[in-house]
Design a protein around this motif. Structure first.
Motif, short mmCIF file in Angstrom:
data_model
loop_
_atom_site.label_atom_id
_atom_site.label_comp_id
_atom_site.label_asym_id
_atom_site.label_seq_id
_atom_site.Cartn_x
_atom_site.Cartn_y
_atom_site.Cartn_z
N PRO A 156 0.81 -1.23 0.00
CA PRO A 156 0.00 0.00 0.00
C PRO A 156 0.84 1.28 0.00
CG PRO A 156 -0.72 -1.48 1.76
CD PRO A 156 0.47 -2.11 1.11
N GLU A 157 1.96 1.28 0.72
CA GLU A 157 2.75 2.53 0.79
C GLU A 157 3.32 2.90 -0.57
OE1 GLU A 157 5.41 -0.76 2.60
OE2 GLU A 157 3.30 -0.20 2.67
N HIS A 158 3.55 1.90 -1.43
CA HIS A 158 3.99 2.20 -2.80
C HIS A 158 2.81 2.62 -3.67
CE1 HIS A 158 8.10 1.15 -2.15
NE2 HIS A 158 7.85 -0.12 -1.92
N LEU A 159 1.75 1.83 -3.66
CA LEU A 159 0.58 2.12 -4.50
C LEU A 159 0.04 3.52 -4.24
CD1 LEU A 159 -1.17 -1.33 -4.49
CD2 LEU A 159 -0.77 0.03 -6.53
N GLY A 193 -2.98 14.19 -10.85
CA GLY A 193 -3.98 15.03 -10.19
C GLY A 193 -4.88 14.26 -9.24
N TRP A 194 -4.66 12.95 -9.13
CA TRP A 194 -5.44 12.11 -8.22
C TRP A 194 -4.49 11.51 -7.18
CZ3 TRP A 194 -10.78 10.66 -9.01
CH2 TRP A 194 -11.37 11.31 -10.10
N GLU A 195 -4.97 11.39 -5.95
CA GLU A 195 -4.20 10.68 -4.94
C GLU A 195 -5.02 9.53 -4.38
OE1 GLU A 195 -4.36 13.63 -1.30
OE2 GLU A 195 -2.69 14.23 -2.57
N VAL A 196 -4.35 8.72 -3.58
CA VAL A 196 -4.99 7.52 -3.02
C VAL A 196 -4.98 7.65 -1.49
CG1 VAL A 196 -4.89 5.00 -2.90
CG2 VAL A 196 -4.22 6.17 -5.01
N TRP A 235 -8.07 -6.05 -2.25
CA TRP A 235 -7.42 -4.75 -2.32
C TRP A 235 -8.55 -3.74 -2.48
CZ3 TRP A 235 -5.22 -2.87 -7.60
CH2 TRP A 235 -4.78 -1.55 -7.49
N HIS A 236 -8.72 -2.84 -1.51
CA HIS A 236 -9.79 -1.85 -1.54
C HIS A 236 -9.14 -0.47 -1.45
CE1 HIS A 236 -13.46 0.17 0.43
NE2 HIS A 236 -13.75 -0.03 -0.84
N TYR A 237 -9.52 0.42 -2.36
CA TYR A 237 -8.85 1.71 -2.42
C TYR A 237 -9.82 2.81 -2.87
CZ TYR A 237 -8.72 0.76 -7.43
OH TYR A 237 -9.07 0.50 -8.72
N CYS A 238 -9.38 4.04 -2.61
CA CYS A 238 -10.11 5.23 -3.06
C CYS A 238 -9.13 6.14 -3.78
CB CYS A 238 -10.69 5.97 -1.86
SG CYS A 238 -11.42 7.57 -2.29
N MET A 239 -9.52 6.58 -4.96
CA MET A 239 -8.76 7.62 -5.66
C MET A 239 -9.57 8.91 -5.54
SD MET A 239 -7.37 5.83 -9.18
CE MET A 239 -8.95 6.05 -9.98
N SER A 263 -13.29 8.06 -6.41
CA SER A 263 -13.58 6.87 -7.19
C SER A 263 -13.05 5.67 -6.40
CB SER A 263 -12.89 6.97 -8.55
OG SER A 263 -13.12 5.79 -9.29
N TRP A 264 -13.96 4.81 -5.96
CA TRP A 264 -13.59 3.64 -5.16
C TRP A 264 -13.45 2.41 -6.04
CZ3 TRP A 264 -12.57 3.55 0.08
CH2 TRP A 264 -12.83 4.75 0.77
N GLY A 265 -12.48 1.58 -5.70
CA GLY A 265 -12.27 0.35 -6.44
C GLY A 265 -11.94 -0.79 -5.49
N LYS A 266 -12.14 -1.99 -6.01
CA LYS A 266 -11.88 -3.19 -5.20
C LYS A 266 -11.34 -4.27 -6.12
CE LYS A 266 -14.73 -6.72 -3.02
NZ LYS A 266 -16.06 -6.98 -2.46
#
Length: 171
Positions: free
Chosen positions: A36-39, A47-50, A63-67, A82-85
């Motif tokens: 996660p610390e790399h992704l 212009g987007w962060e996680v 793997w669950h994340y938000c951009m 924008s959420w992804g899984k």
């Protein structure tokens, strides 16, 4: 092929294959998709962060994340989340990762309105450099067209540019 170029091709009607060579060892490129610390430092277009990135890196792990768009110049996208899984199917370190990618909500529920994608990432050693092959299989030709129309190719190009920048910081 320039190392910054993404080579793309469609196989059949619903498989998109993207390839790019990174000037970094395979183990390091693989690591970028595992931790996660790399992704958090490179995933997503410019212009987007996680702000959220949880990874249970094992078969059947999630793997669950938000951009989030943090670039005011992106107009209506500014502030958007924008959420992804991803649900991992197969992990063969440092050669291959297979997962199904879903659009989701903040709780991790898949969005049934949006197409899911079965993604196979291959990390191929080329004398200290790494050829990354991303094979994305969509449920239908329409699903592939939907994500292409959303600007996915530009997004992945910017994302992989950011990956290359991160790799250069770490080498």
């Amino acid at each position: 092929m320039s190392r910054n170029a993404i080579v793309s091709r469609v196989e059949g009607e619903r498989v998109l294959v993207l390839e790019r060579i990174f000037d970094a060892p395979r183990e390091l490129v693989f690591q970028m998709f595992k931790e996660p610390e790399h992704l958090k430092r490179w995933w997503g277009p410019r212009g987007w962060e996680v702000p959220v990135c949880h990874i249970d890196f094992r078969p059947e792990g999630v793997w669950h994340y938000c951009m989030k768009c943090v670039d005011q110049n992106q107009g209506e996208f500014y502030g958007m989340e924008s959420w992804g899984k991803g649900v991992y199917e197969e992990i063969d370190e440092p050669n291959r990762i297979v997962y199904t990618d879903y659009f989701s909500d903040a709780e991790g529920n898949a969005n049934a309105e949006m197409p899911s994608t079965r993604v196979t990432l291959e990390f191929i050693d080329q004398e200290g450099r790494t050829k990354l092959v991303n094979r994305a299989e969509y449920v239908s030709a329409e699903a592939l067209k939907t994500v292409m129309d959303m600007g996915m190719l530009q997004g992945i190009t910017e994302t992989w540019d950011r990956l290359e920048e991160r790799l250069n910081e770490l080498k």
